[in-house]
Design a protein around this motif. Structure first.
Motif, PDB file in Angstrom:
ATOM      1  N   LEU A  89     -15.932 -69.277  88.008  1.00 29.18           N
ATOM      2  CA  LEU A  89     -15.156 -69.035  86.809  1.00 29.18           C
ATOM      3  C   LEU A  89     -15.851 -69.684  85.613  1.00 29.18           C
ATOM      4  CD1 LEU A  89     -12.467 -67.624  86.374  1.00 29.18           C
ATOM      5  CD2 LEU A  89     -11.383 -69.860  86.380  1.00 29.18           C
ATOM      6  N   GLU A  90     -16.133 -68.865  84.605  1.00 29.58           N
ATOM      7  CA  GLU A  90     -16.703 -69.449  83.393  1.00 29.58           C
ATOM      8  C   GLU A  90     -15.701 -69.361  82.266  1.00 29.58           C
ATOM      9  OE1 GLU A  90     -20.774 -68.271  82.293  1.00 29.58           O
ATOM     10  OE2 GLU A  90     -20.871 -67.398  84.298  1.00 29.58           O
ATOM     11  N   ALA A  91     -15.466 -70.479  81.604  1.00 30.62           N
ATOM     12  CA  ALA A  91     -14.474 -70.502  80.529  1.00 30.62           C
ATOM     13  C   ALA A  91     -15.082 -69.915  79.263  1.00 30.62           C
ATOM     14  CB  ALA A  91     -13.992 -71.928  80.295  1.00 30.62           C
ATOM     15  N   VAL A  92     -15.048 -68.592  79.154  1.00 34.21           N
ATOM     16  CA  VAL A  92     -15.607 -67.920  77.971  1.00 34.21           C
ATOM     17  C   VAL A  92     -14.485 -67.204  77.239  1.00 34.21           C
ATOM     18  CG1 VAL A  92     -17.197 -66.150  77.169  1.00 34.21           C
ATOM     19  CG2 VAL A  92     -17.802 -67.570  79.153  1.00 34.21           C
ATOM     20  N   LYS A  93     -14.325 -67.545  75.964  1.00 35.49           N
ATOM     21  CA  LYS A  93     -13.267 -66.878  75.193  1.00 35.49           C
ATOM     22  C   LYS A  93     -13.720 -65.459  74.820  1.00 35.49           C
ATOM     23  CE  LYS A  93     -10.180 -67.527  71.250  1.00 35.49           C
ATOM     24  NZ  LYS A  93     -10.382 -66.170  70.758  1.00 35.49           N
ATOM     25  N   LEU A  94     -12.778 -64.505  74.959  1.00 31.10           N
ATOM     26  CA  LEU A  94     -13.084 -63.116  74.623  1.00 31.10           C
ATOM     27  C   LEU A  94     -12.371 -62.742  73.333  1.00 31.10           C
ATOM     28  CD1 LEU A  94     -12.342 -61.644  78.170  1.00 31.10           C
ATOM     29  CD2 LEU A  94     -14.592 -62.256  77.286  1.00 31.10           C
ATOM     30  N   ASP A  95     -12.863 -61.693  72.638  1.00 31.76           N
ATOM     31  CA  ASP A  95     -12.127 -61.168  71.486  1.00 31.76           C
ATOM     32  C   ASP A  95     -10.784 -60.635  71.946  1.00 31.76           C
ATOM     33  OD1 ASP A  95     -14.164 -61.716  69.826  1.00 31.76           O
ATOM     34  OD2 ASP A  95     -14.851 -59.632  69.572  1.00 31.76           O
ATOM     35  N   ASP A  96      -9.789 -60.715  71.084  1.00 35.74           N
ATOM     36  CA  ASP A  96      -8.474 -60.188  71.427  1.00 35.74           C
ATOM     37  C   ASP A  96      -8.551 -58.718  71.832  1.00 35.74           C
ATOM     38  OD1 ASP A  96      -7.594 -62.658  70.848  1.00 35.74           O
ATOM     39  OD2 ASP A  96      -6.325 -62.097  69.127  1.00 35.74           O
ATOM     40  N   ALA A  97      -9.377 -57.971  71.133  1.00 37.79           N
ATOM     41  CA  ALA A  97      -9.504 -56.533  71.408  1.00 37.79           C
ATOM     42  C   ALA A  97     -10.083 -56.309  72.810  1.00 37.79           C
ATOM     43  CB  ALA A  97     -10.389 -55.866  70.373  1.00 37.79           C
ATOM     44  N   VAL A  98     -11.030 -57.158  73.182  1.00 40.63           N
ATOM     45  CA  VAL A  98     -11.647 -57.036  74.505  1.00 40.63           C
ATOM     46  C   VAL A  98     -10.628 -57.341  75.596  1.00 40.63           C
ATOM     47  CG1 VAL A  98     -13.389 -58.007  76.041  1.00 40.63           C
ATOM     48  CG2 VAL A  98     -13.973 -57.510  73.653  1.00 40.63           C
ATOM     49  N   VAL A  99      -9.831 -58.401  75.373  1.00 42.69           N
ATOM     50  CA  VAL A  99      -8.793 -58.747  76.348  1.00 42.69           C
ATOM     51  C   VAL A  99      -7.886 -57.545  76.562  1.00 42.69           C
ATOM     52  CG1 VAL A  99      -6.732 -60.160  76.742  1.00 42.69           C
ATOM     53  CG2 VAL A  99      -8.838 -61.221  75.881  1.00 42.69           C
ATOM     54  N   LYS A 100      -7.463 -56.933  75.464  1.00 44.33           N
ATOM     55  CA  LYS A 100      -6.558 -55.786  75.565  1.00 44.33           C
ATOM     56  C   LYS A 100      -7.234 -54.651  76.341  1.00 44.33           C
ATOM     57  CE  LYS A 100      -3.339 -53.078  72.817  1.00 44.33           C
ATOM     58  NZ  LYS A 100      -3.854 -51.831  72.248  1.00 44.33           N
ATOM     59  N   GLU A 101      -8.491 -54.422  76.025  1.00 43.94           N
ATOM     60  CA  GLU A 101      -9.221 -53.336  76.681  1.00 43.94           C
ATOM     61  C   GLU A 101      -9.323 -53.588  78.197  1.00 43.94           C
ATOM     62  OE1 GLU A 101     -12.825 -52.377  74.582  1.00 43.94           O
ATOM     63  OE2 GLU A 101     -13.528 -51.101  76.220  1.00 43.94           O
ATOM     64  N   TYR A 102      -9.672 -54.821  78.550  1.00 44.38           N
ATOM     65  CA  TYR A 102      -9.758 -55.163  79.984  1.00 44.38           C
ATOM     66  C   TYR A 102      -8.417 -54.950  80.685  1.00 44.38           C
ATOM     67  CZ  TYR A 102     -14.390 -57.415  79.546  1.00 44.38           C
ATOM     68  OH  TYR A 102     -15.716 -57.671  79.355  1.00 44.38           O
ATOM     69  N   GLU A 103      -7.349 -55.432  80.014  1.00 45.82           N
ATOM     70  CA  GLU A 103      -6.027 -55.319  80.645  1.00 45.82           C
ATOM     71  C   GLU A 103      -5.646 -53.861  80.862  1.00 45.82           C
ATOM     72  OE1 GLU A 103      -3.645 -57.742  78.076  1.00 45.82           O
ATOM     73  OE2 GLU A 103      -3.950 -59.554  79.295  1.00 45.82           O
ATOM     74  N   GLU A 104      -5.954 -53.029  79.885  1.00 45.87           N
ATOM     75  CA  GLU A 104      -5.620 -51.601  80.024  1.00 45.87           C
ATOM     76  C   GLU A 104      -6.472 -50.944  81.097  1.00 45.87           C
ATOM     77  OE1 GLU A 104      -3.992 -50.987  75.463  1.00 45.87           O
ATOM     78  OE2 GLU A 104      -5.817 -49.910  76.119  1.00 45.87           O
ATOM     79  N   THR A 105      -7.730 -51.351  81.154  1.00 47.12           N
ATOM     80  CA  THR A 105      -8.610 -50.811  82.197  1.00 47.12           C
ATOM     81  C   THR A 105      -8.058 -51.159  83.587  1.00 47.12           C
ATOM     82  OG1 THR A 105     -10.514 -51.045  80.751  1.00 47.12           O
ATOM     83  CG2 THR A 105     -10.965 -50.837  83.111  1.00 47.12           C
ATOM     84  N   LEU A 106      -7.618 -52.415  83.731  1.00 50.45           N
ATOM     85  CA  LEU A 106      -7.085 -52.849  85.025  1.00 50.45           C
ATOM     86  C   LEU A 106      -5.811 -52.095  85.401  1.00 50.45           C
ATOM     87  CD1 LEU A 106      -7.768 -56.694  84.817  1.00 50.45           C
ATOM     88  CD2 LEU A 106      -8.801 -55.061  86.414  1.00 50.45           C
TER      89      LEU A 106
END
Lengths: 664, 664
Positions: B148-165
């Motif tokens: 696990l690497e503690a890397v902060k993501l852009d808010d937009a990226v987080v949303k995109e990942y969540e929708e992809t999942l």
């Protein structure tokens, strides 16, 4: 060879039975609309239910009655397991190929069929009546294995053929090849001799995982999964011996050319028990006295090797006492198998226990008896009961290093007086240098007798001389500062041993088929038209216990029928409503074919006074009483506590309807 | 994502549960002494019994309750059948290969794991608490899917990942490949991107017969055998529609890289129902009103496509009425599935029904809802309920020519007015010579509208002109002595149709595993030492119903225990005697872990007055009464007619022993 008969002693008309079993969907060839695949069958609703009921009785009779540990293991099995168990190398049948048409032939069946045909031809030539042996309709469709030719044989030849046939299961591939040459056996389809037999492994092969790097097989028996889990099962049983595991599941054998319907199939349900027992003390069984008076029909090994088929009927107690059956545990299971077969309705006059001949036994077996059931295909092996000795546990333990053993605390410690050797490691190594290990091994390998002498030498000469091949001139001197040899006392508190296994192994499909033949008979209808089939299964195994028929399609009957079926379901009794438009007689006929032991009729009187009639499948007699009494009667018949004659004695006979039924 | 909990709401310690389940031999990796094979497990005695009890409830709840036709079909299936059904071409998962180390990876799981890991790393970087998701111990053993690497993501990226999942099950191979490239997903073990996904067929292949010329597969579902037997089943059901067949048996899927213990295995027990229904009339179900008020938690397709996981709790009546669930028959089975899961003891708060997205559905499905159960592995699909429409029956009928249809007598004959064409064959052939067949086909292909016009032409002009490609100049004239076109009345007495299939399909092993998690909890011992595991199975499915423990090894207790176990067996209740030397407390603990709901203690008072104590697993409370009363109490708890609180109210509480038990 006797002729197969029905339950009532009528000659068995196999094509008629077969057609009935298919029509009623007891079974059907798998993938039939695609032309089918030899050796694969589906069970329809009645066959499926019959099978479930047989399995249920089996589980109660064996697993629950004796607290066996039931397990459910994987069918897919990696190569290495079956390589170790010997199946990869030895689980094979002998196969010939016809050089002309490429037909693949199972060698033993080929020899058997042609010799039997020649014997028939001889009988015909001698003017004797040929016993009718029903032919498998499929066999006919293929190609007749030689038209019967009426050729008289020498008396000596007849005797030789008969003896060969009695020993047919005892020949290996080479011997079968010699018989083919010696008797000039030709494939009737082509007129040429098939090629010499080669071994064909009967396991279905597949690959496990996406990279196809793990070859595996479909298990040919459920036993291996039980063996591999031995240590865990022993622990589950809190270390107590003896105990048995059990497993019910499918196994697979890629038969060379399956025929004989449900008897020789490629996918089948097995129920297997592995009873683990201490090999010391003669394999006694604590409950043997409970079964010692059970009488069995035995055909032993010596009789068969003498080319005969004479059986003897003896109590199992006697058979174990006189050594025909090797030990109590084996005998206990033979008797329990017999009682099981009796319970599910196998004809008692059609069971025998046949001992395997040496070459016939599976590679793992030390002794084996088959329960054979007589059918229109002759005597059919339905249950094997093998003594697998310590074979399987030993080979798997050796291969994997897993301790598939029992560690038993000795009630009295074992005291051993023995000569022990100690080496002075500090000096020993430097003294012998590169030969150290070799010399040490030679010291460890000395026997008790040698050590006694060496101890004396050491005391007297201050050194010993040992023969050690490959070191120096083959003789090595060890001075006394490197070695001590003393007599000491060792106390063993634990005994370790590999259990032996007695394995009763049931082919459920074969038992099921024999059961159908044994319980089949035909009844002439009163009207005098064609004979109607009946399957007189015992109520415990019958697919459905009760048929509910409304007298007509009158709408008042439907809710009554539905309520009855709900009530029966509540007390655990399976029923089926037949409200089709056929006559009552036809509906009962249909259910006699399905083997349903009891029938309820709902008629106009039911609507008025809630009484119903109950009909017995076998006698077609009926009684009439109120609903509760009839349901109680059904329960007692279904659970085996009463028989129909008891019901007839208790409840009023009803005669109104059966006349009508029988004449329609 | 929520955290998995025990029955009592404690955080679920999966490693602790797993170790208990293995220690008590609920299950064990198959071939473990050979190192095991991924995705293959054996059930030991308690697992085997739990499985049998679940199957038994299933059979009563579905097969008996609705008079389904149970069949038992072959697992071995020839190539042609599965080619036709579409499995040879389409039954596949997407597989990638790591070009560096050759590791084979399932594409969707790969994308899912890495994106989830990045989201976790983001949370950590934002200082949020990471929800503990239990890791599969096996996964750890392999190689961690990226530290696990503690890397902060852009808010937009987080949303995109969540929708992809949320849509992960909806991507095909190409799309998964694009995601891998787009998000630069690398195999943590090697640091390189895996190769583009390719389809990997999940069926195990083998060859049937000695000449290896018949390729076959192990069935991936039990359904095909039921479809192929459709006509026979319909006949067995005396032609009545609708009806259902059912089958319980093993199926096989060669998973790419099975993990997640019992949840993703290569060999598994399925129970499948094929309900055949007339597609006309909206697929109503006669018993729908019985279940319409059953409330279900639904997660529909639209919600998921919007990248969300919001559920709604509605009655099935409402869900069908508002179109969320397509029809009554589908709705009826969803409700019945829910009731079954409830009956066997699945936690009601851990069930949801999720609708499949378009790309996720099996190739044969028109609509599908999964019953998912929440476990420490997240939401797990345990029952699928698919509308297979007429797909399977149609393709098999087309391939084989078998009439897999229903022929229904129309209550009122259908009267059709239509234009019919007759050809004068004697003259037609000679007139058109080699073009005869082509012209005839063109005539037959004319529509009703065309025929009306042509009839007029024929009357007016004495001939008709048809366009027939490939004959002459593409226009053909037919004179009136060769053809007649008339409006006639046709009466249809029989309607033919291919039924649609609603298929509830149960993965018994997954249900069994979820049941173990849902019923597990830990109890602090009074002495204060370690927490003890309890499996609070409902009595109906508990592997053993009663534990019998003698207070000590005093020889007077043994015959009493044996007699009790015989009496219980007679009334159909499974029991087990534990006369090991462990303390009573330890013996009860062991059986709490095995999920045995009731315990009997035989003590010195029993010897004097025949009273025994009965202990409740869940409360550890005890009552004491004479043998008959205790056996009656056991029966009523085992068959579900009473609960422990009823027993406590009826029989005297006993407090002597439990103190002793709890402190040891």
């Amino acid at each position: 060879a006797a002729t197969a008969t029905t339950l009532k002693g009528q000659p068995l008309d196999r094509p008629a039975l077969d057609s009935m079993l298919r029509r009623r969907m007891f079974y059907t060839p798998s993938f039939e609309i695609y032309g089918g695949v030899a050796g694969l069958y589906d069970y329809g609703p009645p066959g499926c239910s019959l099978q479930a009921n047989i399995v249920d009785v089996w589980r109660k009779h064996f697993v629950l009655e004796e607290d066996m540990l039931e397990v459910d293991c994987s069918v897919l099995t990696p190569h290495e397991v079956l390589k170790t168990s010997g199946h990869v190398d030895k689980f094979a049948d002998w196969m010939c190929k016809d050089p002309k048409n490429g037909e693949i032939i199972r060698a033993d069946h080929f020899v058997e069929e042609i010799l039997e045909n020649r014997l028939k031809g001889d009988k015909e030539a001698r003017g004797q009546k040929i016993e009718e042996k029903e032919e498998d309709p499929k066999k006919k469709k293929r190609k007749a294995k030689g038209t019967l030719e009426a050729v008289k044989l020498d008396d000596a030849v007849v005797k030789e053929y008969e003896e060969t046939l009695a020993r047919i299961d005892n020949y290996n591939g080479e011997e079968l090849g010699e018989l083919i040459k010696k008797y000039d056996l030709k494939n009737p389809a082509t007129g040429v001799q098939p090629s010499p037999p080669v071994a064909f492994n009967l396991m279905f092969q597949t690959a496990i995982g996406p990279s196809s790097n793990l070859p595996g097989y479909l298990r040919p028996e459920t036993a291996q999964g039980q063996f591999l889990n031995f240590s865990k099962l022993l622990e589950f049983n809190q270390g107590q011996m003896p105990f048995a595991s059990a497993s019910i599941g499918r196994s697979y054998r890629n038969e060379i050319s399956p025929r004989a319907g449900l008897l020789r199939v490629r996918e089948f349900l097995m129920a297997e028990i592995e009873h683990f027992v201490d090999p010391q003390g003669g394999k006694k069984h604590p409950r043997f006295t409970e079964v010692k008076d059970v009488e069995l029909v035995l055909l032993n090994r010596e009789t068969q090797l003498a080319g005969q088929t004479k059986v003897e009927k003896v109590s199992i107690g006697q058979a174990v006492a006189n050594g025909t059956v090797d030990n109590e545990t084996l005998g206990y299971f033979l008797a329990r198998i017999h009682l099981f077969l009796q319970k599910i309705g196998v004809d008692q006059s059609k069971i025998r226990f046949r001992q395997h001949m040496a070459n016939e036994m599976a590679h793992y077996a030390a002794d084996c008896w088959d329960a054979e059931l007589f059918t229109s295909y002759g005597w059919v092996e339905c249950v094997g009961c093998a003594d697998r000795s310590a074979y399987d546990l030993s080979v798997h333990a050796k291969r994997t290093g897993a301790p598939l053993i029992v560690r038993e605390h000795r009630p009295k410690p074992l005291v051993v007086e023995e000569w022990q050797v100690d080496l002075n490691k500090k000096k020993f190594g430097p003294h012998f240098k590169k030969d150290g290990k070799t010399v040490e091994a030679a010291v460890e390998a000395t026997t008790q007798e040698q050590r006694e002498t060496l101890a004396k030498d050491l005391g007297e000469k201050g050194s010993i001389t040992l023969e050690v091949a490959g070191v120096g001139d083959g003789k090595v001197e060890i001075p006394k500062d490197l070695i001590t040899i003393e007599k000491r006392t060792r106390v063993e508190h634990v005994r370790e041993y590999t259990p032996n296994v007695i394995e009763p192994s049931f082919g459920i499909g074969r038992i099921l088929y024999a059961l159908m033949e044994h319980n089949f008979w035909t009844r002439a209808s009163e009207g005098g038209d064609e004979a109607r089939g009946v399957l007189s299964f015992p109520p415990t195994v019958a697919p459905t216990k009760v048929l509910i028929v409304p007298l007509s399609s009158n709408e008042k009957f439907r809710p009554i029928c539905y309520k009855l079926s709900q009530k029966l379901r509540k007390v655990g009794i399976s029923s089926r409503i037949d409200d089709s438009s056929a006559t009552i007689g036809k509906r009962y006929s249909r259910n006699d074919e399905l083997g349903t032991p009891l029938g309820i009729t709902v008629d106009f009187q039911t609507v008025q006074d809630s009484t119903i009639t109950l009909r017995d499948r076998d006698s077609t007699k009926q009684v009439r009483a109120d609903e509760d009494k009839i349901i109680a009667a059904i329960q007692s018949v279904a659970n085996g506590s009463k028989q129909w004659k008891d019901i007839e004695a208790e409840l009023p006979i009803f005669e109104g309807q059966e006349v009508e039924i029988a004449t329609r």
